[in-house]
Motif scaffolding. Structure first.
Motif, PDB file in Angstrom:
ATOM      1  N   PRO A   1       1.120  -1.220  -0.132  1.00  0.00           N
ATOM      2  CA  PRO A   1       0.480  -0.244  -0.280  1.00  0.00           C
ATOM      3  C   PRO A   1       1.223   0.892   0.027  1.00  0.00           C
ATOM      4  O   PRO A   1       0.721   1.911  -0.352  1.00  0.00           O
ATOM      5  N   TYR A   2       2.277   0.858   0.333  1.00  0.00           N
ATOM      6  CA  TYR A   2       2.966   2.204   0.222  1.00  0.00           C
ATOM      7  C   TYR A   2       3.570   2.503  -0.953  1.00  0.00           C
ATOM      8  O   TYR A   2       4.552   3.079  -0.790  1.00  0.00           O
ATOM      9  N   SER A   3       4.421   1.766  -1.496  1.00  0.00           N
ATOM     10  CA  SER A   3       4.452   1.167  -2.514  1.00  0.00           C
ATOM     11  C   SER A   3       3.620   1.741  -4.104  1.00  0.00           C
ATOM     12  O   SER A   3       2.491   1.279  -4.386  1.00  0.00           O
ATOM     13  N   GLU A   4       4.529   1.655  -5.109  1.00  0.00           N
ATOM     14  CA  GLU A   4       4.459   2.281  -6.308  1.00  0.00           C
ATOM     15  C   GLU A   4       4.405   0.866  -7.241  1.00  0.00           C
ATOM     16  O   GLU A   4       5.308   0.133  -7.017  1.00  0.00           O
ATOM     17  N   LEU A   5       3.596   1.027  -8.445  1.00  0.00           N
ATOM     18  CA  LEU A   5       3.480  -0.034  -9.430  1.00  0.00           C
ATOM     19  C   LEU A   5       3.865  -0.044 -10.405  1.00  0.00           C
ATOM     20  O   LEU A   5       3.207   1.476 -10.698  1.00  0.00           O
ATOM     21  N   PHE A   6       4.317  -0.713 -11.581  1.00  0.00           N
ATOM     22  CA  PHE A   6       4.760  -0.215 -12.150  1.00  0.00           C
ATOM     23  C   PHE A   6       4.833  -1.501 -14.120  1.00  0.00           C
ATOM     24  O   PHE A   6       4.709  -2.617 -13.143  1.00  0.00           O
ATOM     25  N   LYS A   7       4.055  -1.519 -14.608  1.00  0.00           N
ATOM     26  CA  LYS A   7       3.716  -2.062 -15.623  1.00  0.00           C
ATOM     27  C   LYS A   7       4.987  -3.054 -16.571  1.00  0.00           C
ATOM     28  O   LYS A   7       6.385  -2.068 -16.755  1.00  0.00           O
ATOM     29  N   THR A   8       5.115  -3.955 -16.870  1.00  0.00           N
ATOM     30  CA  THR A   8       6.154  -4.269 -17.796  1.00  0.00           C
ATOM     31  C   THR A   8       6.928  -3.725 -18.698  1.00  0.00           C
ATOM     32  O   THR A   8       5.173  -3.365 -19.478  1.00  0.00           O
ATOM     33  N   GLY A   9       7.917  -3.563 -19.248  1.00  0.00           N
ATOM     34  CA  GLY A   9       8.221  -2.225 -19.992  1.00  0.00           C
ATOM     35  C   GLY A   9       7.802  -0.611 -19.930  1.00  0.00           C
ATOM     36  O   GLY A   9       8.387   0.309 -20.681  1.00  0.00           O
ATOM     37  N   ASP A  10       7.345  -0.334 -18.049  1.00  0.00           N
ATOM     38  CA  ASP A  10       7.284   0.740 -17.858  1.00  0.00           C
ATOM     39  C   ASP A  10       8.330   1.523 -17.697  1.00  0.00           C
ATOM     40  O   ASP A  10       9.730   1.146 -17.428  1.00  0.00           O
ATOM     41  N   ILE A  11       8.859   2.727 -18.564  1.00  0.00           N
ATOM     42  CA  ILE A  11       9.916   3.732 -17.804  1.00  0.00           C
ATOM     43  C   ILE A  11       9.698   4.124 -16.392  1.00  0.00           C
ATOM     44  O   ILE A  11       9.247   4.973 -16.699  1.00  0.00           O
ATOM     45  N   ILE A  12      11.207   3.675 -15.622  1.00  0.00           N
ATOM     46  CA  ILE A  12      10.739   3.926 -14.516  1.00  0.00           C
ATOM     47  C   ILE A  12      11.001   5.945 -14.154  1.00  0.00           C
ATOM     48  O   ILE A  12      10.466   6.745 -13.578  1.00  0.00           O
ATOM     49  N   PHE A  13      12.416   5.732 -15.023  1.00  0.00           N
ATOM     50  CA  PHE A  13      12.923   7.213 -15.234  1.00  0.00           C
ATOM     51  C   PHE A  13      13.483   7.035 -16.600  1.00  0.00           C
ATOM     52  O   PHE A  13      14.155   5.601 -16.384  1.00  0.00           O
ATOM     53  N   ALA A  14      14.483   7.990 -16.887  1.00  0.00           N
ATOM     54  CA  ALA A  14      14.939   8.014 -18.046  1.00  0.00           C
ATOM     55  C   ALA A  14      16.085   8.926 -17.853  1.00  0.00           C
ATOM     56  O   ALA A  14      15.584  10.286 -17.037  1.00  0.00           O
ATOM     57  N   GLU A  15      16.850   8.362 -19.004  1.00  0.00           N
ATOM     58  CA  GLU A  15      18.047   9.097 -18.415  1.00  0.00           C
ATOM     59  C   GLU A  15      18.925  11.171 -18.720  1.00  0.00           C
ATOM     60  O   GLU A  15      17.936  10.831 -19.460  1.00  0.00           O
ATOM     61  N   GLY A  16      18.764  11.183 -17.527  1.00  0.00           N
ATOM     62  CA  GLY A  16      18.496  13.059 -18.066  1.00  0.00           C
ATOM     63  C   GLY A  16      17.869  13.568 -17.253  1.00  0.00           C
ATOM     64  O   GLY A  16      17.531  14.387 -17.316  1.00  0.00           O
ATOM     65  N   ASP A  17      17.111  12.791 -16.895  1.00  0.00           N
ATOM     66  CA  ASP A  17      15.983  13.001 -16.384  1.00  0.00           C
ATOM     67  C   ASP A  17      16.700  14.000 -15.301  1.00  0.00           C
ATOM     68  O   ASP A  17      17.592  13.493 -13.975  1.00  0.00           O
ATOM     69  N   ALA A  18      16.099  14.765 -14.168  1.00  0.00           N
ATOM     70  CA  ALA A  18      15.765  15.773 -12.889  1.00  0.00           C
ATOM     71  C   ALA A  18      15.552  13.905 -12.083  1.00  0.00           C
ATOM     72  O   ALA A  18      14.619  14.044 -11.250  1.00  0.00           O
ATOM     73  N   PRO A  19      16.132  14.296 -10.702  1.00  0.00           N
ATOM     74  CA  PRO A  19      15.967  12.845 -10.179  1.00  0.00           C
ATOM     75  C   PRO A  19      15.278  13.665  -9.088  1.00  0.00           C
ATOM     76  O   PRO A  19      15.109  14.549  -8.594  1.00  0.00           O
ATOM     77  N   SER A  20      13.755  12.463  -8.771  1.00  0.00           N
ATOM     78  CA  SER A  20      12.868  12.560  -7.802  1.00  0.00           C
ATOM     79  C   SER A  20      13.278  12.409  -6.518  1.00  0.00           C
ATOM     80  O   SER A  20      12.897  12.712  -5.755  1.00  0.00           O
ATOM     81  N   GLY A  21      13.540  11.048  -6.916  1.00  0.00           N
ATOM     82  CA  GLY A  21      14.407  10.302  -5.298  1.00  0.00           C
ATOM     83  C   GLY A  21      14.357   8.884  -5.812  1.00  0.00           C
ATOM     84  O   GLY A  21      14.021   8.815  -6.772  1.00  0.00           O
ATOM     85  N   ALA A  22      14.563   7.790  -5.112  1.00  0.00           N
ATOM     86  CA  ALA A  22      15.236   6.827  -5.491  1.00  0.00           C
ATOM     87  C   ALA A  22      13.935   5.541  -5.345  1.00  0.00           C
ATOM     88  O   ALA A  22      13.003   6.407  -4.337  1.00  0.00           O
ATOM     89  N   PHE A  23      14.275   4.657  -5.549  1.00  0.00           N
ATOM     90  CA  PHE A  23      13.079   3.588  -5.110  1.00  0.00           C
ATOM     91  C   PHE A  23      14.142   2.111  -4.323  1.00  0.00           C
ATOM     92  O   PHE A  23      14.962   2.663  -4.159  1.00  0.00           O
ATOM     93  N   LEU A  24      12.865   1.369  -3.392  1.00  0.00           N
ATOM     94  CA  LEU A  24      13.674   0.333  -2.935  1.00  0.00           C
ATOM     95  C   LEU A  24      12.471  -1.045  -3.570  1.00  0.00           C
ATOM     96  O   LEU A  24      11.351  -0.120  -3.840  1.00  0.00           O
ATOM     97  N   ILE A  25      13.244  -1.880  -4.288  1.00  0.00           N
ATOM     98  CA  ILE A  25      12.487  -3.350  -5.069  1.00  0.00           C
ATOM     99  C   ILE A  25      12.196  -3.188  -3.956  1.00  0.00           C
ATOM    100  O   ILE A  25      13.001  -4.781  -3.107  1.00  0.00           O
ATOM    101  N   GLU A  26      10.678  -3.670  -4.618  1.00  0.00           N
ATOM    102  CA  GLU A  26       9.679  -4.683  -3.525  1.00  0.00           C
ATOM    103  C   GLU A  26       9.866  -6.321  -4.046  1.00  0.00           C
ATOM    104  O   GLU A  26      10.043  -7.123  -3.746  1.00  0.00           O
ATOM    105  N   SER A  27       9.376  -5.482  -5.475  1.00  0.00           N
ATOM    106  CA  SER A  27       9.450  -7.247  -6.315  1.00  0.00           C
ATOM    107  C   SER A  27       9.779  -6.619  -7.943  1.00  0.00           C
ATOM    108  O   SER A  27       9.670  -5.895  -8.126  1.00  0.00           O
TER     109      SER A  27
END
Ligand code: C2E
Ligand code: CA
Ligand code: CA
Ligand code: CA
Length: 383
Positions: free
Chosen positions: A1-27
């Motif tokens: 419930p605290y985490s964010e979901l991404f689907k297969t193929g989703d770009i989580i962030f792209a080279e050159g993007d301004a950093p918004s935060g980091a992530f801990l990979i749960e699965s």
């Protein structure tokens, strides 16, 4: 419930993007790639238990790689401030090491020699310090829990022994974690205290307590019971603390003497600061209790200079009342509190025998399971 979901193929962030935060990979699995001379190169793969995107966050430079979900992924976002704060507080040597590694990583990435397999010469995976990650995950979750108002403030009754009347309550926070269940304040308050997260948490608790006092007043509870709130060291650094509490009380038309502040013995080490707090509280009629009295390297020093309104005797002394030595020691504390014109509250009172001995010794107040467990405001209103 605290985490964010991404689907297969989703770009989580792209080279050159301004950093918004980091992530801990749960699965799930994530591919890290970069574009070199117009060609996309896969740098590696990350999986559960690893950090993603922390590099850009550490030195706030743009993302050096693109992160793409290879499978459906669940990620816990970690605020840049969480790292910044820990980094600032870290041992300077550790900080220097980290920064030099970061520089080396960035230059390795820039030249990207590779080793023939398309993998970089530096490892993207961190040695997993499960404990550190657990902490940082819990911290992220606590941040979110605060926003979602999942922290619950319960009230534990404090009885005037001689009359059996409930004179007031102590506010004790609970966190109903959707997966971990009830997380003990002993665990998450300490965590919150390690960062400035304790400030919004503390503010939230103070506001909730003022709301509760307001509700008790609105329901015509007479005399209006007091509510005691536990304070943390960091909250005491805030020069505006008393003023802000007063503003909360005024807004609800509440008399300042119905809110008590509890300060543990270990916080009292800074005499000057506590003396200042006491003075400002007393000037407006707010009371301050010395909590957990008798624990740790017990020291009567604070009592020489600081005029607390109340002393809370730690439950370990109440437990010792089944021995003659225990009775003797508590008897002395009762006499001392009386001589100092301080109210004495015995904590952790669980049996009738304990209450009876405390009564005979002349201790005025009792708190503990015998009197009542910490309960939601609703229970107090119904009682
Ligand atoms: P504390 O201030 O000494 O609070 C008393 C603790 O004793 C509470 O534990 C309470 O539930 C427990 N207790 C009460 N009666 C009995 C009894 O008869 N027997 C036994 N064995 N235990 C009893 P809790 O709620 O787990 O809180 C633990 C500590 O966490 C508190 O110790 C306090 O230092 C901290 N804490 C709790 N709420 C807050 C808060 O809102 N802010 C801050 N800064 N600290 C808090
Ligand atoms: Ca307390
Ligand atoms: Ca206590
Ligand atoms: Ca305690």
């Amino acid at each position: 419930p605290y985490s964010e979901l991404f689907k297969t193929g989703d770009i989580i962030f792209a080279e050159g993007d301004a950093p918004s935060g980091a992530f801990l990979i749960e699965s799930g699995r994530i591919e890290i790639s970069t574009t070199q001379f117009g060609e996309r190169r896969v740098l590696g793969e990350l999986g559960p238990g690893m950090l993603l995107g922390e590099m850009a966050v550490l030195d706030e430079s743009p993302r050096t790689a693109t992160a793409r979900a290879l499978t459906n992924c669940r990620l816990t976002p970690i605020d840049a401030a969480q790292f910044a704060e820990r980094l600032a507080a870290a041992d300077p040597v550790v900080r220097a090491l980290l920064m030099s590694q970061l520089t080396r990583y960035r230059s390795a990435l820039a030249t990207l020699t590779g080793d023939g397999t398309g993998r970089p010469s530096v490892s993207l995976a961190q040695p997993d310090d499960a404990h550190a990650f657990d902490k940082i995950r819990l911290e992220s979750e606590l941040r979110a829990a605060l926003e979602r108002k999942e922290l619950e403030v319960r009230l534990q009754p404090i009885e005037e022994i001689i009359s059996g009347r409930i004179a007031g309550y102590e506010a004790l926070v609970r966190w109903q974690h959707p997966e971990r269940g009830a997380v003990s304040p002993a665990e998450f308050i300490r965590l919150a205290e390690e960062t400035s997260l304790i400030l919004p948490v503390g503010d939230y608790i103070l506001e909730r307590v003022c709301d509760m006092l307001g509700e008790l007043q609105r329901r015509g509870r007479k005399p209006l019971p007091f509510i005691a709130v536990n304070l943390s060291a960091r909250q005491l650094d805030d020069a505006q603390l008393v003023e802000r509490i007063l503003a909360h009380l005024r807004k609800r038309d509440l008399p300042p003497d119905r809110l008590k502040l509890e300060i543990t013995e270990s916080l009292v080490l800074d005499y000057a600061r506590i003396a200042d707090l006491l003075e400002r509280c007393h000037a407006v009629g707010m009371h301050v209790a010395l909590d957990d009295f008798g624990t740790g390297f017990s020291n009567l020093g604070p009592l020489l200079t600081l005029s607390f309104d109340q002393i809370k005797l730690d439950g370990s002394f109440v437990k010792a009342l089944d021995r003659q030595r225990g009775v003797a020691v508590v008897g002395v504390v009762v006499a001392m509190a009386r001589a100092l014109d301080c109210d004495l509250v015995a904590e952790g009172v669980e049996t009738r025998e304990q209450r009876e001995i405390l009564h005979q010794l002349g201790c005025r107040y009792a708190q503990g399971w015998l009197v009542g467990k910490p309960v939601p405001l609703d229970h107090v209103l119904k009682a």
